[in-house]
Motif scaffolding. Structure first.
Motif, mmCIF file in Angstrom:
data_model
loop_
_atom_site.group_PDB
_atom_site.id
_atom_site.type_symbol
_atom_site.label_atom_id
_atom_site.label_comp_id
_atom_site.label_asym_id
_atom_site.label_seq_id
_atom_site.Cartn_x
_atom_site.Cartn_y
_atom_site.Cartn_z
ATOM 1 N N ASP A 13 -33.954 -32.327 -38.135
ATOM 2 C CA ASP A 13 -34.243 -31.296 -37.139
ATOM 3 C C ASP A 13 -35.416 -31.745 -36.268
ATOM 4 O O ASP A 13 -36.507 -32.024 -36.770
ATOM 5 C CB ASP A 13 -34.579 -29.989 -37.858
ATOM 6 C CG ASP A 13 -34.768 -28.818 -36.911
ATOM 7 O OD1 ASP A 13 -34.935 -29.022 -35.695
ATOM 8 O OD2 ASP A 13 -34.747 -27.668 -37.399
ATOM 9 N N PRO B 181 -37.931 -29.945 -50.408
ATOM 10 C CA PRO B 181 -37.044 -29.370 -51.410
ATOM 11 C C PRO B 181 -36.784 -30.254 -52.620
ATOM 12 O O PRO B 181 -36.532 -29.733 -53.693
ATOM 13 C CB PRO B 181 -35.748 -29.168 -50.625
ATOM 14 C CG PRO B 181 -35.756 -30.252 -49.611
ATOM 15 C CD PRO B 181 -37.195 -30.435 -49.222
ATOM 16 N N ALA C 247 -37.010 -36.008 -40.745
ATOM 17 C CA ALA C 247 -36.247 -34.763 -40.665
ATOM 18 C C ALA C 247 -35.073 -34.968 -39.726
ATOM 19 O O ALA C 247 -35.142 -35.744 -38.773
ATOM 20 C CB ALA C 247 -37.121 -33.614 -40.176
ATOM 21 N N ILE D 58 -31.453 -25.990 -45.508
ATOM 22 C CA ILE D 58 -32.657 -26.597 -46.091
ATOM 23 C C ILE D 58 -32.716 -28.085 -45.764
ATOM 24 O O ILE D 58 -33.607 -28.538 -45.037
ATOM 25 C CB ILE D 58 -32.717 -26.357 -47.617
ATOM 26 C CG1 ILE D 58 -32.788 -24.857 -47.924
ATOM 27 C CG2 ILE D 58 -33.924 -27.075 -48.216
ATOM 28 C CD1 ILE D 58 -32.762 -24.516 -49.402
ATOM 29 N N ALA E 74 -39.012 -30.085 -36.678
ATOM 30 C CA ALA E 74 -39.669 -30.091 -37.992
ATOM 31 C C ALA E 74 -41.176 -30.243 -37.857
ATOM 32 O O ALA E 74 -41.676 -30.983 -36.995
ATOM 33 C CB ALA E 74 -39.102 -31.206 -38.853
ATOM 34 N N ARG F 114 -35.310 -19.574 -47.849
ATOM 35 C CA ARG F 114 -34.767 -20.350 -46.735
ATOM 36 C C ARG F 114 -33.272 -20.124 -46.537
ATOM 37 O O ARG F 114 -32.730 -20.450 -45.483
ATOM 38 C CB ARG F 114 -35.096 -21.831 -46.931
ATOM 39 C CG ARG F 114 -36.536 -22.126 -46.573
ATOM 40 C CD ARG F 114 -37.092 -23.350 -47.257
ATOM 41 N NE ARG F 114 -38.473 -23.558 -46.872
ATOM 42 C CZ ARG F 114 -39.498 -22.865 -47.374
ATOM 43 N NH1 ARG F 114 -39.272 -21.928 -48.268
ATOM 44 N NH2 ARG F 114 -40.724 -23.121 -46.971
ATOM 45 N N ARG G 231 -32.833 -29.071 -42.113
ATOM 46 C CA ARG G 231 -33.914 -28.509 -41.291
ATOM 47 C C ARG G 231 -35.319 -28.853 -41.785
ATOM 48 O O ARG G 231 -36.278 -28.788 -41.014
ATOM 49 C CB ARG G 231 -33.777 -26.979 -41.250
ATOM 50 C CG ARG G 231 -32.477 -26.489 -40.658
ATOM 51 C CD ARG G 231 -32.419 -24.966 -40.683
ATOM 52 N NE ARG G 231 -31.145 -24.440 -40.175
ATOM 53 C CZ ARG G 231 -30.833 -23.156 -40.121
ATOM 54 N NH1 ARG G 231 -31.712 -22.251 -40.562
ATOM 55 N NH2 ARG G 231 -29.673 -22.769 -39.654
ATOM 56 N N THR G 232 -35.454 -29.200 -43.039
ATOM 57 C CA THR G 232 -36.766 -29.342 -43.668
ATOM 58 C C THR G 232 -37.213 -30.799 -43.685
ATOM 59 O O THR G 232 -36.385 -31.688 -43.875
ATOM 60 C CB THR G 232 -36.690 -28.817 -45.117
ATOM 61 O OG1 THR G 232 -36.194 -27.482 -45.113
ATOM 62 C CG2 THR G 232 -38.048 -28.861 -45.801
ATOM 63 N N TRP H 22 -41.957 -39.601 -44.444
ATOM 64 C CA TRP H 22 -41.165 -38.385 -44.309
ATOM 65 C C TRP H 22 -40.299 -38.497 -43.055
ATOM 66 O O TRP H 22 -40.647 -39.191 -42.102
ATOM 67 C CB TRP H 22 -42.064 -37.164 -44.143
ATOM 68 C CG TRP H 22 -43.018 -36.868 -45.255
ATOM 69 C CD1 TRP H 22 -44.140 -37.572 -45.606
ATOM 70 C CD2 TRP H 22 -42.977 -35.746 -46.145
ATOM 71 N NE1 TRP H 22 -44.788 -36.961 -46.654
ATOM 72 C CE2 TRP H 22 -44.103 -35.846 -47.005
ATOM 73 C CE3 TRP H 22 -42.102 -34.664 -46.289
ATOM 74 C CZ2 TRP H 22 -44.355 -34.885 -47.996
ATOM 75 C CZ3 TRP H 22 -42.363 -33.722 -47.266
ATOM 76 C CH2 TRP H 22 -43.478 -33.838 -48.123
ATOM 77 N N HIS I 40 -44.573 -26.270 -51.888
ATOM 78 C CA HIS I 40 -44.685 -27.348 -52.866
ATOM 79 C C HIS I 40 -45.518 -26.878 -54.056
ATOM 80 O O HIS I 40 -46.366 -25.994 -53.936
ATOM 81 C CB HIS I 40 -45.343 -28.575 -52.226
ATOM 82 C CG HIS I 40 -44.826 -28.888 -50.852
ATOM 83 N ND1 HIS I 40 -43.559 -29.366 -50.626
ATOM 84 C CD2 HIS I 40 -45.405 -28.755 -49.625
ATOM 85 C CE1 HIS I 40 -43.373 -29.540 -49.326
ATOM 86 N NE2 HIS I 40 -44.471 -29.165 -48.698
#
Length: 376
Positions: A166, A275, A164, A49, A169, A374, A52-53, A162, A241
């Motif tokens: 990953d 998350p 990430a 999570i 993303a 996930r 990756r998120t 934001w 969300h």
């Protein structure tokens, strides 16, 4: 304030509140106690999570001007948030590309056109480019364009930054949420105060606390309970969300209004961003909480208080200081976070195989469903 019109989703929640909100919808649900206490489960959440998120790292207001940089270590790697001379936000690994030294020390914001490594003085611009190095003749053939700071995927939308870990993303949901945040002028707020709390509890217990209003009249009886009507709440989802709304007791008569300013005074909107981010929109200020899990039983919670503009008078300053201490110190730290720590202690004892959720707490089950999906 440059707030936009409310979204259809925000108005739909207001209409539900006007008719009493959710009243006993659904059935009793449960969450396994091991979801909060298993080290193996925590490791899987980190790998599947948080690694990756897309994650919120800060409000845009934390870097209000170009040519700013702020170190950030909460997510387990040395990070650096910058705003370059064109005003674009970036999240980099806070690591010099020469010998791997931490580029910017400490945790305070720095201002300037360049970032200089303290070890060998390699110099970078705020957009991550390697601008220069001492004795370039000793690095024959060095391609400076290949030695810029390591940038992580970064996206600024609706007043939030934001990022990430990953590279694949997808930030599309950040743009969807940004339409809601425009109605509160989140991007135009001033960062008044922020503080990081170390809470001895599983990160999901913190999220749980902001996914239900059942506790407000009980846990917050001596602080904010008088502002809210027990059980007058509703919620919906935007992807993974959740968006919820609670009616403020003194203004319930205004819930049938179509005027956005009137509705803002009557409703506290909360966004639980998957998350681990919570945005609580009070009538005259906003709290953003960013959760950074450290261990199965420990999480850092950075709380930002955002206000419409910087205080211009001593009276205004005193007003906002009072609100800050009430929410951050009184409600969040002394009540919500403390209750989560006590809950962690109880769950770790083995007294419960599972926790029980009433019909005013079903947002918690929806959140755990998203986590488990996930985890595969």
């Amino acid at each position: 304030m440059n707030a936009s019109l409310p979204t259809d989703g925000q108005l739909a929640l207001a209409r539900k509140l006007a008719t009493g909100g959710m009243r006993g919808e659904g059935a009793v649900a449960h969450v396994d106690a091991s979801a909060y206490t298993s080290p193996e489960r925590f490791a899987a959440e980190q790998a599947r999570i948080f690694a990756r998120t897309p994650l919120v790292i800060a409000p845009s207001a934390l870097l209000p001007e170009p040519n700013m940089a702020i170190p950030h270590d909460g997510f387990g790697k040395p990070l650096l948030i910058t705003r370059d001379r064109q005003g674009e936000a970036h999240v980099f690994l806070n690591v010099c590309r020469h010998r791997g030294t931490r580029l910017v020390e400490g945790c305070a914001a720095v201002h300037g056109l360049r970032l200089v490594c303290p070890y060998h003085a390699w110099t970078y611009t705020l957009d991550g480019r390697l601008a220069g190095l001492p004795r370039p003749d000793t690095f024959p053939g060095l391609d400076k364009s290949a030695h810029g700071l390591k940038r992580l995927p970064t996206h600024e939308a609706g007043g939030l930054i934001w990022f990430a870990f990953d590279g694949t993303a997808d930030f599309a949901e950040a743009d969807t949420l940004a339409r809601d945040f425009a109605a509160f002028d989140l991007a135009g707020q001033h960062s008044f105060r922020h503080r990081t709390h170390r809470v001895k509890a599983n990160w999901k217990l913190i999220m749980d606390a902001f996914l239900e209003g059942y506790h407000i009249q009980r846990l917050h009886a001596g602080t904010i309970a008088p502002f809210f009507k027990d059980g007058v709440s509703t919620a919906d989802a935007i992807g993974p969300h959740q968006r919820s709304a609670v009616g403020r007791d003194a203004a319930l008569a205004a819930l049938s209004s179509s005027d956005w300013a009137t509705l803002r005074a009557a409703i506290t909107y909360t966004y639980q961003m998957f998350p681990g981010t919570v945005l609580v929109v009070s009538p005259d200020y906003i709290n953003l909480m960013v959760l950074m899990p450290q261990a199965v039983d420990e999480v850092l919670v950075e709380d930002f208080m955002l206000i419409p503009e910087a205080p211009a008078t001593e009276k205004a300053l005193a007003h906002w200081e009072k609100s800050w201490e009430l929410l951050d110190g009184g409600v969040f730290a002394s009540e919500d976070f403390r209750a989560c720590e006590l809950g962690q202690q109880g769950l770790a004892s083995g007294a419960l195989d599972r926790v029980t959720l009433g019909t005013l707490e079903l947002g918690i089950r929806h959140f755990h469903d998203a986590v488990e999906a996930r985890l595969g």
